[in-house]
Design a protein around this motif. Sequence first.
Motif, mmCIF file in Angstrom:
data_model
loop_
_atom_site.group_PDB
_atom_site.id
_atom_site.type_symbol
_atom_site.label_atom_id
_atom_site.label_comp_id
_atom_site.label_asym_id
_atom_site.label_seq_id
_atom_site.Cartn_x
_atom_site.Cartn_y
_atom_site.Cartn_z
ATOM 1 N N SER A 108 -27.464 14.406 43.197
ATOM 2 C CA SER A 108 -27.239 15.296 44.324
ATOM 3 C C SER A 108 -26.164 14.727 45.242
ATOM 4 O O SER A 108 -26.219 13.543 45.615
ATOM 5 C CB SER A 108 -28.535 15.510 45.112
ATOM 6 N N HIS A 110 -25.832 15.371 48.308
ATOM 7 C CA HIS A 110 -26.338 15.326 49.679
ATOM 8 C C HIS A 110 -27.079 14.027 49.987
ATOM 9 O O HIS A 110 -27.342 13.744 51.168
ATOM 10 C CB HIS A 110 -27.280 16.504 49.931
ATOM 11 N N GLU A 112 -27.762 9.869 50.105
ATOM 12 C CA GLU A 112 -27.051 8.605 50.230
ATOM 13 C C GLU A 112 -27.208 7.823 48.930
ATOM 14 O O GLU A 112 -28.325 7.660 48.439
ATOM 15 C CB GLU A 112 -27.606 7.809 51.407
ATOM 16 N N VAL A 166 -30.927 11.583 53.033
ATOM 17 C CA VAL A 166 -29.663 12.321 53.030
ATOM 18 C C VAL A 166 -28.586 11.470 53.696
ATOM 19 O O VAL A 166 -28.871 10.477 54.369
ATOM 20 C CB VAL A 166 -29.818 13.675 53.744
ATOM 21 N N LYS A 167 -27.350 11.855 53.495
ATOM 22 C CA LYS A 167 -26.235 11.108 54.070
ATOM 23 C C LYS A 167 -26.260 11.188 55.590
ATOM 24 O O LYS A 167 -26.654 12.196 56.155
ATOM 25 C CB LYS A 167 -24.907 11.647 53.529
ATOM 26 N N THR A 170 -25.586 14.343 58.185
ATOM 27 C CA THR A 170 -25.726 15.647 57.531
ATOM 28 C C THR A 170 -27.121 16.222 57.656
ATOM 29 O O THR A 170 -27.369 17.295 57.113
ATOM 30 C CB THR A 170 -25.356 15.532 56.045
ATOM 31 N N GLU A 171 -28.018 15.516 58.358
ATOM 32 C CA GLU A 171 -29.398 16.001 58.433
ATOM 33 C C GLU A 171 -29.513 17.296 59.214
ATOM 34 O O GLU A 171 -30.424 18.101 58.977
ATOM 35 C CB GLU A 171 -30.318 14.934 59.041
ATOM 36 N N ARG A 173 -27.050 19.586 59.275
ATOM 37 C CA ARG A 173 -26.049 20.488 58.708
ATOM 38 C C ARG A 173 -26.526 21.123 57.405
ATOM 39 O O ARG A 173 -25.709 21.574 56.609
ATOM 40 C CB ARG A 173 -24.733 19.745 58.480
ATOM 41 N N ALA A 175 -28.340 19.583 54.921
ATOM 42 C CA ALA A 175 -28.495 18.712 53.756
ATOM 43 C C ALA A 175 -29.959 18.622 53.330
ATOM 44 O O ALA A 175 -30.263 18.638 52.131
ATOM 45 C CB ALA A 175 -27.949 17.313 54.065
ATOM 46 N N SER A 178 -30.969 21.763 51.543
ATOM 47 C CA SER A 178 -30.396 21.831 50.192
ATOM 48 C C SER A 178 -31.188 20.971 49.215
ATOM 49 O O SER A 178 -31.421 21.374 48.065
ATOM 50 C CB SER A 178 -28.937 21.380 50.223
ATOM 51 N N VAL A 179 -31.620 19.796 49.646
ATOM 52 C CA VAL A 179 -32.430 18.943 48.774
ATOM 53 C C VAL A 179 -33.796 19.584 48.525
ATOM 54 O O VAL A 179 -34.350 19.478 47.426
ATOM 55 C CB VAL A 179 -32.555 17.533 49.382
ATOM 56 N N SER A 222 -33.790 11.674 57.146
ATOM 57 C CA SER A 222 -32.515 11.113 57.588
ATOM 58 C C SER A 222 -32.601 9.595 57.616
ATOM 59 O O SER A 222 -33.663 8.999 57.400
ATOM 60 C CB SER A 222 -32.161 11.657 58.976
#
Length: 236
Positions: A108, A110, A112, A166-167, A170-171, A173, A175, A178-179, A222
Amino acid sequence: MLASKLARGLQALSACSSRCHTRPHPDLARRFLSATAPTSSGTQSSGTSSAQSPIPWFVDPFEEESTPSPYARLAALPQAPTRPLAPLPSAISPDHPIARLHAELKNSPHLEPGTLLVREPVPTAVGPPLPLTAPKGRRKRGRTYAGEGVSEDLGGLWQWIVIAQVKEGTENRGAIESVIRIVRKTLLSVDPPLPLPPNSKRRVNGGWAMIDVGNFAIHILSKEAREKYFPDRREW
């Protein structure tokens, strides 16, 4: 009379044009040198051929760049090394739903890199039993018994937990959402499909979302939430 005025005007025009041609231009020599700079083969490139010139005629070769561009400053910053991806525990078989979910999540964009982790829950010590209290009130409420509510299984509610970070940045935005969609699509496609809770738009709370699948749980969070609730070493 008219012929004499015309002759004087032509003389003044010729004198002006001669002064303009003889006046030195400050950038003329610099442009000529840049246009006729010797090439690597030792021959001089013509001023009319801009393709063979190392720099365009409108660029000043003597002007140095005072400040680097923002991209150059960003590229010069040291990058953090990527953490290696932790392998799956040996107790998880290749046909387990967690193994299939792990294969989908590790690709993925999204998440890290290197933060996807599957492990057993950390056992938490159970406190002392509730003290004996007598019933109170007319309805005789509030009575407790010794050992009431204490379970002998101290391993937790789930057998495995999956932690996906997540990166950073992006939490908020989309992400995490999406996961969540990847997790639900993967677990609903296994045979038989796993029982999942209804998909709620308010599942994300404070950069943390959890999906209870029965004997294992998936935590999508996050960086800040992981450092706070799922540190690598827990002292308590």
